[in-house]
Design an enzyme around this catalytic site. Structure first.
Site, PDB file in Angstrom:
ATOM      1  N   ASP A   1       0.785  -1.305  -0.105  1.00 64.64           N
ATOM      2  CA  ASP A   1       0.046   0.102  -0.017  1.00 64.64           C
ATOM      3  C   ASP A   1       0.789   1.204   0.137  1.00 64.64           C
ATOM      4  OD1 ASP A   1       0.803  -0.615   2.494  1.00 64.64           O
ATOM      5  OD2 ASP A   1      -1.056  -0.788   3.411  1.00 64.64           O
TER       6      ASP A   1
ATOM      7  N   ASN B   1      -7.497  -3.114  14.488  1.00 61.34           N
ATOM      8  CA  ASN B   1      -8.754  -3.444  14.058  1.00 61.34           C
ATOM      9  C   ASN B   1      -9.006  -4.631  13.127  1.00 61.34           C
ATOM     10  OD1 ASN B   1      -7.888  -2.365  11.971  1.00 61.34           O
ATOM     11  ND2 ASN B   1      -9.125  -0.615  11.712  1.00 61.34           N
TER      12      ASN B   1
ATOM     13  N   HIS C   1      -7.340  -4.966  10.469  1.00 61.99           N
ATOM     14  CA  HIS C   1      -7.116  -4.695   9.059  1.00 61.99           C
ATOM     15  C   HIS C   1      -5.917  -5.406   8.447  1.00 61.99           C
ATOM     16  CE1 HIS C   1      -4.601  -0.631   9.645  1.00 61.99           C
ATOM     17  NE2 HIS C   1      -3.895  -1.408   9.852  1.00 61.99           N
TER      18      HIS C   1
ATOM     19  N   GLU D   1      -9.755  -2.414   5.646  1.00 61.18           N
ATOM     20  CA  GLU D   1     -10.403  -1.953   6.856  1.00 61.18           C
ATOM     21  C   GLU D   1     -11.609  -2.750   7.118  1.00 61.18           C
ATOM     22  OE1 GLU D   1      -8.652   0.099   8.789  1.00 61.18           O
ATOM     23  OE2 GLU D   1      -7.985   1.668   7.887  1.00 61.18           O
TER      24      GLU D   1
HETATM   25  P1  PGA Z   1       2.181  -1.609  12.827  1.00 66.03           P
HETATM   26  O1  PGA Z   1       0.967  -1.405  11.748  1.00 66.03           O
HETATM   27  O2  PGA Z   1       3.185  -2.508  12.214  1.00 66.03           O
HETATM   28  O3  PGA Z   1       2.840  -0.235  12.603  1.00 66.03           O
HETATM   29  O4  PGA Z   1       1.767  -2.062  14.216  1.00 66.03           O
HETATM   30  C1  PGA Z   1       0.289  -2.629  11.370  1.00 66.03           C
HETATM   31  C2  PGA Z   1      -1.015  -2.403  10.363  1.00 66.03           C
HETATM   32  O5  PGA Z   1      -1.478  -1.417  10.751  1.00 66.03           O
HETATM   33  O6  PGA Z   1      -1.101  -3.045   9.584  1.00 66.03           O
END
Ligand code: PGA
Length: 247
Positions: A67, A136, A138, A143
């Protein structure tokens, strides 16, 4: 689903890097799916060490990132282009022509998203996809929602993701509100998936995933339970809710 619960972040990172290394040694022209965020940083550090000290060769490896924020310049320190360069690519002998990160500045973004998926398919598909997970549930920027896109698409970030990502920006208002993300279908097409999670903030979502009883588009990571080759590495903090309900 293979689950490894390891002591801490260092062990998680070493184990993940070792899995990636094994795959590169088996197939020198491996196609890696790569993630940004804090979770894979330790893994990338270890891969850099393996490249420098053990000669791990990336010259034939290709990569596709999950992404990128929409309308952010490559040079912005929080763009995922900058992140990948700073945290990984500039230290490796990877051919920059084989590196792909969604471009958040294209004019015809719908067409661009279709082309991104086609490029992945035409290159033979992702051999090993690295994933983090949001609090959450995702994966990439897919999302929680009633319906999830299969292919690469533009998405609105949820309030919780904007808040979580604001730690990288000087204020929450600076966090982009939209991103290009590979879809659930693009991710599920990967031959192998390696999901990493550390820290207690991830404990509730990891509990649901490791229980492995239900899938829901409201927890996008749960759809990985349908994939035939998923490895999950979590540290004890991220596994704590799962472990305590098992006692
Ligand atoms: P993080 O993010 O590795 O910074 O915890 C993971 C994500 O949001 O997919």
């Amino acid at each position: 689903m293979k689950i490894f619960i390891v002591k801490d972040y260092l062990e998680l990172s070493t184990k993940a890097a070792n899995i990636i290394k094994e795959e590169i040694e088996k197939k020198t022209n491996l196609i890696l799916g790569l993630a940004t965020g804090s979770t894979p940083e330790g893994t990338y550090k270890e891969l850099i060490r393996m490249h420098k000290e053990e000669g791990l060769d990336f010259s034939k490896v290709s990569s596709f990132n999950l992404d990128e924020y929409l309308n952010i310049s490559y040079s912005h320190p929080n763009s995922y282009h900058a992140f990948m360069d700073e945290k990984l690519f500039k230290y490796l002998n990877i051919d920059k022509n084989n590196v792909h990160i969604p471009d958040g500045n294209v004019k015809n973004v719908e067409e661009y998203c279709k082309d991104y998926d086609k490029l992945i398919d035409d290159s033979g598909g992702i051999d090993l996809q690295i994933l983090g997970i949001g609090q959450n549930g995702h994966i990439a920027f897919n999302e929680p929602d009633d319906r999830l896109y299969l292919g690469t698409h533009v998405t609105n970030l949820t309030e919780s993701t904007i808040k979580a990502n604001s730690r990288f920006f000087s204020s929450i208002d600076e966090v982009p509100k939209k991103a290009i993300t590979m879809g659930i279908g693009s991710i599920m097409k990967a031959k192998k998936i390696l999901l990493l999670a550390n820290g207690e903030k991830k404990a509730p979502v990891i509990k649901e995933l490791l229980q492995g009883e239900m899938i829901s588009t409201q927890n996008p990571a749960s759809l990985l339970l349908l994939h035939p080759d998923v490895t999950i590495i979590v540290d004890e903090e991220a596994a704590k809710d799962y472990l305590s309900q098992k006692k």
